[in-house]
Design a protein around this motif. Structure first.
Motif, mmCIF file in Angstrom:
data_model
loop_
_atom_site.group_PDB
_atom_site.id
_atom_site.type_symbol
_atom_site.label_atom_id
_atom_site.label_comp_id
_atom_site.label_asym_id
_atom_site.label_seq_id
_atom_site.Cartn_x
_atom_site.Cartn_y
_atom_site.Cartn_z
ATOM 1 N N ALA A 246 0.848 -1.200 0.000
ATOM 2 C CA ALA A 246 0.000 0.000 0.000
ATOM 3 C C ALA A 246 0.880 1.245 0.000
ATOM 4 O O ALA A 246 2.089 1.174 0.278
ATOM 5 C CB ALA A 246 -0.911 -0.017 1.220
ATOM 6 N N SER A 283 -2.906 3.152 -5.136
ATOM 7 C CA SER A 283 -4.347 3.409 -4.985
ATOM 8 C C SER A 283 -4.880 2.824 -3.672
ATOM 9 O O SER A 283 -6.000 3.125 -3.262
ATOM 10 C CB SER A 283 -5.127 2.865 -6.177
ATOM 11 N N CYS A 284 -4.116 1.971 -3.023
ATOM 12 C CA CYS A 284 -4.465 1.506 -1.676
ATOM 13 C C CYS A 284 -3.728 2.414 -0.690
ATOM 14 O O CYS A 284 -2.490 2.395 -0.635
ATOM 15 C CB CYS A 284 -3.994 0.070 -1.436
ATOM 16 N N GLU A 288 -5.391 -1.716 5.007
ATOM 17 C CA GLU A 288 -6.837 -1.941 5.200
ATOM 18 C C GLU A 288 -7.556 -2.061 3.867
ATOM 19 O O GLU A 288 -8.616 -2.681 3.772
ATOM 20 C CB GLU A 288 -7.465 -0.766 5.960
ATOM 21 N N ASP A 289 -6.988 -1.450 2.828
ATOM 22 C CA ASP A 289 -7.652 -1.453 1.511
ATOM 23 C C ASP A 289 -7.313 -2.687 0.681
ATOM 24 O O ASP A 289 -7.813 -2.835 -0.437
ATOM 25 C CB ASP A 289 -7.238 -0.203 0.712
#
Ligand code: MRU
Length: 351
Positions: A246, A283-284, A288-289
């Motif tokens: 991320a 984009s994360c 958590e994404d």
């Protein structure tokens, strides 16, 4: 070809419209290459881990996307795109966590769109070239990861690794194994400890096997032995691969990796994540994404056992990956350089 390495685990057989894969589910008992010609077979090969490891999944998907439209009779570029998009979506559904899958498929789509005004035959040739470039670049990137990683390691060190981020998980060299292979050529004399990596045993079946094939000193340990080998001073650094990093440096890798990072912090051992930029997903925002794949309960209760080793109908939770907090990671090694805290700035600067 360099004798230290096996034949490529993923390659295109364009004459026979086929993707050739080393079936990693059969290792180490059998080294068998399989030939896949239809999208369903390629989807299944990714889903069932016949081809696995983030970069290898991306390469296989790129070849799959090309093969998926190679014999199309589309009259023009727009019609070819219409046939390409369902193939892309289908292959993208094979596994959720490794971002290289989506990265490679997006790159194939971009290439098709860039060539869309050309005759279909030329567009298909461009797609083949793009897939081959993805493979070739991965080899070069992994070699560079190895050079960069080697600057962090010293001769004679014990290195612990988890899962398989090896040559068979990439075009060549692996990611976390790249400095191990280069170090082997240069007399670094590393002692590698390979976590067996429950439940699918990538460490035992794949990492131990491929390092032994290359003549590298490797010792297999059960996952729950990492603490004792660290405490006994056998490990000077942990080197792992990843499936998605991320923007803040949180890194998803094979289930169990975050536990190893926590142990490394406890014992004051550096914990290095090896990440080609194709694995970094800005984009994360945070871990958590990142979608964590959940797999079949049978992988925990039955697979690899002579008989079932858990009560019938026991509830099973089988997440395939976990996220290591950026705070536990000493450095993230990429082909553009070595990122250190704060990762948000360091990683962004590489793009
Ligand atoms: O489920 P797998 O075997 O595909 O998981 C692979 C890993 O976790 C690897 O460490 C990662 O993909 C990096 S491979 C260079």
């Amino acid at each position: 070809m360099n004798k230290m390495f096996l034949e490529p685990s993923v390659r295109l057989d364009d004459d026979n419209d086929a993707l050739i894969l080393l079936d990693q589910t059969l290792l180490p008992a059998e080294k068998r290459f399989i030939s896949l010609t239809d999208r369903k077979g390629i989807w299944e090969a990714i889903c069932r881990l016949k081809v696995r490891g983030a970069p290898a999944i991306g390469i296989a998907a790129a070849y799959g996307a090309y093969l998926g439209v190679k014999n199309s009779r589309a009259a023009d570029g727009e019609a070819l795109l219409k046939e390409f998009l369902p193939v892309k979506d289908y292959l993208a559904g094979s596994r959720p966590t490794a971002v290289n899958l989506f990265w490679a498929l997006d790159r194939m789509e971009r290439r098709l769109r860039a060539e869309i005004m050309r005759p279909p035959g030329e567009i298909k040739a461009a797609l083949r070239e793009e897939a081959e470039t993805i493979r070739d670049e991965d080899e070069e990137v992994c070699r560079t990861l190895g050079e960069n990683g080697l600057t962090l390691l010293e001769k004679g060190w014990g290195l612990l690794t988890h899962c398989n981020a090896g040559t068979i998980a990439t075009a060549r060299y692996g990611t976390a194994t790249a400095p191990i292979y280069l170090g082997h050529q240069r007399g670094y004399d590393f002692k590698v400890y390979a976590d067996e990596t429950r439940p699918l045993l990538q460490g035992a079946r794949l990492t131990a096997w491929e390092l032994m094939e290359a003549g590298i000193d490797v010792t297999l340990i059960c996952d729950n032995m990492a603490s004792i080998v660290m405490k006994q001073g056998k490990v000077q650094a942990v080197v792992v691969g990843c499936d998605r990093v991320a923007a803040n440096g949180d890194s998803a890798n094979k289930i169990g990796t975050s536990g190893v990072a926590i142990l490394a912090k406890h014992y004051g051992i550096p914990f290095y994540v090896f990440a080609p930029l194709s694995t970094v997903d800005l984009s994360c925002a945070t871990g958590e994404d990142i979608v964590i794949e959940e797999r079949n309960p049978e992988e925990v209760t039955e697979m690899w056992y002579a008989g079932r080793m858990a009560p019938a109908d026991v509830k099973v939770y089988n997440p395939a990956f976990d996220v290591t907090d950026a705070g536990l990671i000493t450095a993230i090694v990429t082909e553009k350089g070595i990122a250190r805290h704060p990762y948000t700035e360091a990683l962004k600067a590489f793009f």
